[in-house]
Design an enzyme around this catalytic site. Structure first.
Site, PDB file in Angstrom:
ATOM      1  CE  LYS A 127     -49.327  12.798   7.724  1.00 40.25           C
ATOM      2  NZ  LYS A 127     -48.146  12.168   8.309  1.00 40.25           N
ATOM      3  CG  HIS A 136     -43.933  18.088   8.438  1.00 37.65           C
ATOM      4  ND1 HIS A 136     -44.563  16.886   8.570  1.00 37.65           N
ATOM      5  CD2 HIS A 136     -42.602  17.805   8.468  1.00 37.65           C
ATOM      6  CE1 HIS A 136     -43.664  15.919   8.676  1.00 37.65           C
ATOM      7  NE2 HIS A 136     -42.467  16.445   8.616  1.00 37.65           N
ATOM      8  CD  GLU A 154     -39.962   8.311   8.536  1.00 31.47           C
ATOM      9  OE1 GLU A 154     -40.040   8.983   9.567  1.00 31.47           O
ATOM     10  OE2 GLU A 154     -40.922   7.687   8.044  1.00 31.47           O
ATOM     11  CG  HIS A 164     -44.876  13.835   4.137  1.00 30.23           C
ATOM     12  ND1 HIS A 164     -45.575  14.953   4.498  1.00 30.23           N
ATOM     13  CD2 HIS A 164     -44.747  13.102   5.276  1.00 30.23           C
ATOM     14  CE1 HIS A 164     -45.857  14.909   5.800  1.00 30.23           C
ATOM     15  NE2 HIS A 164     -45.379  13.791   6.286  1.00 30.23           N
ATOM     16  CE  LYS A 206     -35.273  13.194   9.807  1.00 28.06           C
ATOM     17  NZ  LYS A 206     -36.651  12.751   9.642  1.00 28.06           N
TER      18      LYS A 206
HETATM   19  N1  LIG Z   1     -47.012  13.315  16.290  1.00 25.05           N
HETATM   20  C1  LIG Z   1     -46.514  13.585  15.110  1.00 25.05           C
HETATM   21  O1  LIG Z   1     -45.302  13.609  14.881  1.00 25.05           O
HETATM   22  C2  LIG Z   1     -47.412  13.877  13.963  1.00 25.05           C
HETATM   23  C3  LIG Z   1     -48.787  13.950  14.148  1.00 25.05           C
HETATM   24  N2  LIG Z   1     -49.569  14.281  13.090  1.00 25.05           N
HETATM   25  C4  LIG Z   1     -51.022  14.399  13.266  1.00 25.05           C
HETATM   26  O2  LIG Z   1     -51.285  15.357  14.281  1.00 25.05           O
HETATM   27  C5  LIG Z   1     -52.439  15.000  15.000  1.00 25.05           C
HETATM   28  C6  LIG Z   1     -52.100  14.885  16.463  1.00 25.05           C
HETATM   29  O3  LIG Z   1     -51.154  13.849  16.609  1.00 25.05           O
HETATM   30  P1  LIG Z   1     -50.398  13.559  17.966  1.00 25.05           P
HETATM   31  O4  LIG Z   1     -50.012  14.810  18.654  1.00 25.05           O
HETATM   32  O5  LIG Z   1     -49.345  12.573  17.661  1.00 25.05           O
HETATM   33  O6  LIG Z   1     -51.545  12.831  18.796  1.00 25.05           O
HETATM   34  P2  LIG Z   1     -51.677  12.694  20.360  1.00 25.05           P
HETATM   35  O7  LIG Z   1     -52.597  11.565  20.598  1.00 25.05           O
HETATM   36  O8  LIG Z   1     -50.341  12.677  21.004  1.00 25.05           O
HETATM   37  O9  LIG Z   1     -52.379  14.061  20.760  1.00 25.05           O
HETATM   38  C7  LIG Z   1     -53.725  14.327  20.573  1.00 25.05           C
HETATM   39  C8  LIG Z   1     -54.200  15.183  21.720  1.00 25.05           C
HETATM   40  O10 LIG Z   1     -55.620  15.296  21.601  1.00 25.05           O
HETATM   41  C9  LIG Z   1     -56.139  15.265  22.890  1.00 25.05           C
HETATM   42  N3  LIG Z   1     -57.527  14.803  22.973  1.00 25.05           N
HETATM   43  C10 LIG Z   1     -58.037  13.631  22.534  1.00 25.05           C
HETATM   44  N4  LIG Z   1     -59.353  13.571  22.829  1.00 25.05           N
HETATM   45  C11 LIG Z   1     -59.654  14.716  23.488  1.00 25.05           C
HETATM   46  C12 LIG Z   1     -60.824  15.243  24.057  1.00 25.05           C
HETATM   47  N5  LIG Z   1     -62.001  14.608  24.000  1.00 25.05           N
HETATM   48  N6  LIG Z   1     -60.756  16.450  24.652  1.00 25.05           N
HETATM   49  C13 LIG Z   1     -59.589  17.129  24.721  1.00 25.05           C
HETATM   50  N7  LIG Z   1     -58.457  16.704  24.188  1.00 25.05           N
HETATM   51  C14 LIG Z   1     -58.479  15.498  23.586  1.00 25.05           C
HETATM   52  C15 LIG Z   1     -55.294  14.276  23.642  1.00 25.05           C
HETATM   53  O11 LIG Z   1     -55.426  14.574  25.000  1.00 25.05           O
HETATM   54  P3  LIG Z   1     -54.890  13.612  26.163  1.00 25.05           P
HETATM   55  O12 LIG Z   1     -53.431  13.946  26.258  1.00 25.05           O
HETATM   56  O13 LIG Z   1     -55.664  14.049  27.325  1.00 25.05           O
HETATM   57  O14 LIG Z   1     -55.185  12.204  25.722  1.00 25.05           O
HETATM   58  C16 LIG Z   1     -53.909  14.548  23.076  1.00 25.05           C
HETATM   59  O15 LIG Z   1     -53.179  15.438  23.880  1.00 25.05           O
HETATM   60  C17 LIG Z   1     -52.940  13.687  14.383  1.00 25.05           C
HETATM   61  O16 LIG Z   1     -53.893  14.000  13.407  1.00 25.05           O
HETATM   62  C18 LIG Z   1     -51.696  13.122  13.731  1.00 25.05           C
HETATM   63  O17 LIG Z   1     -51.986  12.283  12.650  1.00 25.05           O
HETATM   64  C19 LIG Z   1     -49.058  14.566  11.857  1.00 25.05           C
HETATM   65  C20 LIG Z   1     -47.707  14.519  11.627  1.00 25.05           C
HETATM   66  C21 LIG Z   1     -46.774  14.125  12.640  1.00 25.05           C
HETATM   67  O1  LIG Z   2     -45.748  13.044   8.952  1.00 25.29           O
HETATM   68  C1  LIG Z   2     -44.901  12.276   9.334  1.00 25.29           C
HETATM   69  O2  LIG Z   2     -43.604  12.587   9.117  1.00 25.29           O
HETATM   70  C2  LIG Z   2     -42.562  11.994   9.872  1.00 25.29           C
HETATM   71  C3  LIG Z   2     -41.262  12.266   9.114  1.00 25.29           C
HETATM   72  O3  LIG Z   2     -41.050  13.657   9.064  1.00 25.29           O
HETATM   73  P1  LIG Z   2     -39.584  14.250   8.998  1.00 25.29           P
HETATM   74  O4  LIG Z   2     -39.793  15.712   8.935  1.00 25.29           O
HETATM   75  O5  LIG Z   2     -38.880  13.799  10.251  1.00 25.29           O
HETATM   76  O6  LIG Z   2     -38.936  13.692   7.782  1.00 25.29           O
HETATM   77  C4  LIG Z   2     -42.799  10.511  10.050  1.00 25.29           C
HETATM   78  O7  LIG Z   2     -41.810   9.937  10.897  1.00 25.29           O
HETATM   79  C5  LIG Z   2     -44.170  10.300  10.671  1.00 25.29           C
HETATM   80  O8  LIG Z   2     -44.421   8.915  10.778  1.00 25.29           O
HETATM   81  C6  LIG Z   2     -45.233  10.927   9.791  1.00 25.29           C
HETATM   82  O9  LIG Z   2     -46.489  10.877  10.448  1.00 25.29           O
END
Ligand SMILES: NC(=O)C1=CN([C@@H]2O[C@H](COP(=O)(O)OP(=O)(O)OC[C@H]3O[C@@H](n4cnc5c(N)ncnc54)[C@H](OP(=O)(O)O)[C@@H]3O)[C@@H](O)[C@H]2O)C=CC1
Ligand SMILES: O=C1O[C@H](COP(=O)(O)O)[C@@H](O)[C@H](O)[C@H]1O
Length: 497
Positions: free
Chosen positions: A146, A176, A214, A238, A343
Site C-alpha cells: 500500500k 499490515h 505516531e 489502516h 506511539k
Molecule cells: N518503508 C515502509 O515502512 C513502508 C513502505 N510501504 C510501501 O512499500 C513499498 C516499498 O517502500 P520502501 O521499501 O520504503 O521503498 P524504497 O524506496 O526504500 O525501496 C524500493 C526498492 O525498489 C528498488 N527499485 C526501484 N527501482 C528499481 C529498478 N528499476 N530496478 C530494481 N529495483 C528498483 C529500489 O532499489 P535501489 O535501492 O537500487 O534504489 C529500492 O531498494 C512502497 O510501495 C511503499 O509505499 C508500505 C508501508 C510501510
Molecule cells: O503504513 C505505514 O504505517 C506506519 C505505521 O505503522 P505501525 O505499525 O508502526 O503503527 C507509518 O509510520 C508509515 O508512515 C505508513 O506508511
C-alpha cells in the site's frame, strides 16, 4: 515441526530486497518465521534488486538487517538454516529483458510468492518482466504494498495493469494493520462474546473513537510522504480497515470473501465528506518544531528535502458517519498524526449513559462505560465500570468509583511472543489465505470516499493548521468533539515513542 506444515514449499521472490520495507520488516519477519519453525524446509527466499551483489555480499546484507531490526540477538542455528535459503538475482525492474535471469533461480513447478516491495509505479513493469520471462502461471501469488495509487483513478490503473497478468485470487493486497494481533482480536472480541455482540449498535453505543498516534516524523521519506500525506498514508488504508472491522455485520464465515463482503458494505455506507461539510467534519494539521519524548525535533517544513511551501497534512481528525441501520446517529471519530506525544493506537467504544442516576451523591451524572481496545503498545482490552466503594457509611449512601477490568495480553499470555504483523501476513500468503488481505473493490471504495475529502481540502484557500511536535494535534481537533459535548479519550500510555 516442519512436516506438520499444511502448505507447500515456496519460492519467495522479494522484489526491492534492498529497500527500506524489505530490510526493516520483511527479511526480519521471514527470519522470525524460520525461528518459529514455520518456513517449509524446501522454501527458498530470492532477493531481487538492481545492484550487482555477489551471493556472499547479499547474505551479509540480510544478516546485518536482521541483526539490526529483528528485535533480538541473532540465533546461530536459525541463521544457519535461514541463510541456506537465500539467493540473489540482479534485475533492473524497468528492463523487461533482464528478468530472464530469474528463470534460472525459480522453479515454475512450485508455488511462487512474489512480493512487490517497490513503488507501485513499478508493479506493471514487474508483471510484464515476469511474463516475458515465462514464469507466470496460476500458482503464482503476488503481494502488493500500500498505498495502491494516489487516488481512485491511479489505483484503478495499477490494479488494471496487474489484472492483465493475475486473477484477483492470486493478488494479496497488504495492509499490515490487518496482521496485528489486536486488530485480528477485534473479530474474536465482537463475535465470540455475547456481552459485546448484543450491545454493538446505536441502541447501546454513543460514539466510537479510533486513534492511531505516531511519535515518529516522516523518517527520511519526505518525497514519498509529501505526495501522500497522512490521509493517503494512514486513513485510506489502516484507519478505514479498522473502522470496517469495528462496524461490519457478522460475516457468515471467516472465509476471505465473507469478511471482505461485510467490510465493503461499511465502506459503501460512509457518508460522503465534501466541500459542503468539510469544515464541520474534518481537521488537518502539519507539525512545527517541538519536543517529543524530551528531544527537540524539527518541524515538517524543516525536515531534510522539504519544500517550504508544502501544504501536506501530517495530522487528520474526522467525524465519520455510517449510514446504515446499525450505526444511525453514532459518530466514529478518527484521529491520526505524526510527531504526537507517543506511539499509541486505541479504539474506544463509548456506551450510552444510564438513563437515570440512582446514586446522585457521588456523581451528578453517571459516567458512561467504555471499552478500550489497546492495539499497540501494551496490547490489551479494558472495560471501565462503576463499582461500589466497599465500606460502611453513617448516611447509608452508596459511594461509587470508576474502576476497570483490564486484560493485558503480556500478562495473560506471558509465554507467547506477539508476532509482528508482517510475520502473520507473510505466513498467510504462503498458506494461501486471502482473508487478511484487501480486495480490489474495498481499496477502490476507500479511495472514492477519501478522494472527496482531499478534493474539498484542495479547493479550500486554507492550508493545514500548525501544531507543535509533541502535542496531540491542532486545537481544532479538540473542538471537533467538544462542540458535541465530547472529548478525546486520554490515553494512559505515556511511555515511549
Ligand atoms: N518503508 C515502509 O515502512 C513502508 C513502505 N510501504 C510501501 O512499500 C513499498 C516499498 O517502500 P520502501 O521499501 O520504503 O521503498 P524504497 O524506496 O526504500 O525501496 C524500493 C526498492 O525498489 C528498488 N527499485 C526501484 N527501482 C528499481 C529498478 N528499476 N530496478 C530494481 N529495483 C528498483 C529500489 O532499489 P535501489 O535501492 O537500487 O534504489 C529500492 O531498494 C512502497 O510501495 C511503499 O509505499 C508500505 C508501508 C510501510
Ligand atoms: O503504513 C505505514 O504505517 C506506519 C505505521 O505503522 P505501525 O505499525 O508502526 O503503527 C507509518 O509510520 C508509515 O508512515 C505508513 O506508511
Amino acid at each position: 515441526m516442519v512436516s506438520d506444515l499444511k502448505y507447500e514449499p515456496i519460492d519467495f521472490v522479494l522484489f526491492g530486497t534492498k529497500g527500506d520495507l524489505a530490510r526493516r520488516k520483511l527479511l526480519p519477519s521471514l527470519y522470525q518465521l524460520e525461528k518459529a519453525g514455520l518456513l517449509h524446509d524446501g522454501t527458498k527466499v530470492i532477493g531481487v534488486a538492481r545492484q550487482d551483489f555477489s551471493q556472499t555480499d547479499y547474505v551479509e546484507l540480510v544478516k546485518e538487517n536482521i541483526e539490526k531490526f529483528s528485535g533480538d540477538t541473532l540465533c546461530k542455528d536459525t541463521w544457519t538454516k535461514f541463510q541456506a535459503r537465500l539467493d540473489y538475482v540482479q534485475v533492473n525492474l524497468t528492463d523487461t529483458a533482464s528478468y530472464t535471469e530469474l528463470c534460472e533461480h525459480v522453479d515454475v513447478e512450485r508455488t511462487m510468492v512474489c512480493y512487490f516491495a517497490t513503488a507501485p509505479s513499478l508493479f506493471g513493469d514487474i508483471c510484464k518482466g515476469m511474463d516475458n520471462a515465462g514464469i507466470i502461471d496460476d500458482s503464482v501469488r503476488v503481494v502488493l504494498e500500500k498505498p495502491i495509487g494516489q487516488d481512485l483513478e491511479s489505483s484503478k490503473a495499477i490494479n488494471d495493469k496487474v489484472a492483465e497478468y493475475f486473477t484477483e485470487k492470486q493478488i494479496y493486497r497488504i495492509d499490515h494493520y490487518l496482521g496485528k494481533e489486536t486488530v485480528l482480536n477485534l473479530i474474536a472480541l465482537r463475535f465470540a462474546n455475547s456481552i459485546f455482540a448484543t450491545n454493538w449498535d446505536h441502541n447501546c453505543i454513543d460514539h466510537v473513537q479510533i486513534s492511531v498516534a505516531e511519535s515518529v516524523g516522516i523518517e527520511g521519506r519526505w518525497g514519498y510522504f509529501d505526495d501522500a500525506g497522512q490521509m493517503r498514508d494512514m486513513v485510506q488504508n489502516h484507519l478505514l480497515q479498522i473502522l470496517s472491522l469495528v462496524a461490519m455485520e457478522p460475516p457468515t464465515t471467516l472465509d476471505a470473501d465473507s469478511i471482505r463482503d461485510e467490510k465493503l458494505k461499511v465502506l459503501k455506507a460512509l457518508r460522503p465528506i465534501n466541500a459542503s461539510n468539510i469544515n464541520e467534519k474534518s481537521v488537518r494539521g502539519q507539525y512545527s518544531s517541538g519536543f517529543v519524548s524530551g528531544h527537540e525535533v524539527p518541524g515538517y517544513l524543516e525536515e531534510e528535502d522539504a519544500n517550504q511551501k508544502s501544504r501536506t497534512e501530517t495530522f487528520v481528525a474526522l467525524k465519520v458517519e455510517i449510514d446504515n441501520w446499525r450505526w444511525a446517529g453514532v459518530p466514529f471519530y478518527l484521529r491520526t498524526g505524526k510527531r504526537l506525544p507517543t506511539k499509541v493506537s486505541e479504539i474506544v467504544i463509548y456506551f450510552k449513559r444510564q438513563p437515570h442516576n440512582l446514586f446522585g451523591a457521588s456523581f451528578s451524572q453517571l459516567p458512561p462505560n467504555k471499552l478500550v481496545i489497546r492495539l499497540q503498545p501494551e496490547e490489551g482490552v479494558e472495560v471501565t465500570v462503576m463499582n461500589k466503594v466497599p465500606g460502611l457509611t453513617s448516611t447509608g449512601a452508596m459511594d461509587l468509583q470508576k474502576s476497570k477490568l483490564d486484560l493485558s495480553f503480556s500478562e495473560e499470555f506471558a509465554d507467547q511472543r506477539i508476532a509482528d504483523a508482517y510475520e502473520k501476513l507473510l505466513l498467510e500468503v504462503m498458506i494461501g489465505n486471502q482473508a487478511l488481505f484487501v480486495r480490489r473493490d474495498e481499496v477502490e471504495q476507500a479511495w472514492t470516499w477519501v478522494d472527496s475529502i482531499i478534493k474539498a481540502w484542495k479547493s479550500s484557500s486554507e492550508g493545514p493548521e500548525q501544531y507543535q511536535a509533541g502535542t496531540w494535534g491542532p486545537v481544532s481537533s479538540i473542538g471537533l468533539l467538544a462542540k458535541e459535548g465530547r472529548s478525546w479519550y486520554e490515553s494512559k500510555i505515556k511511555k515511549k515513542g
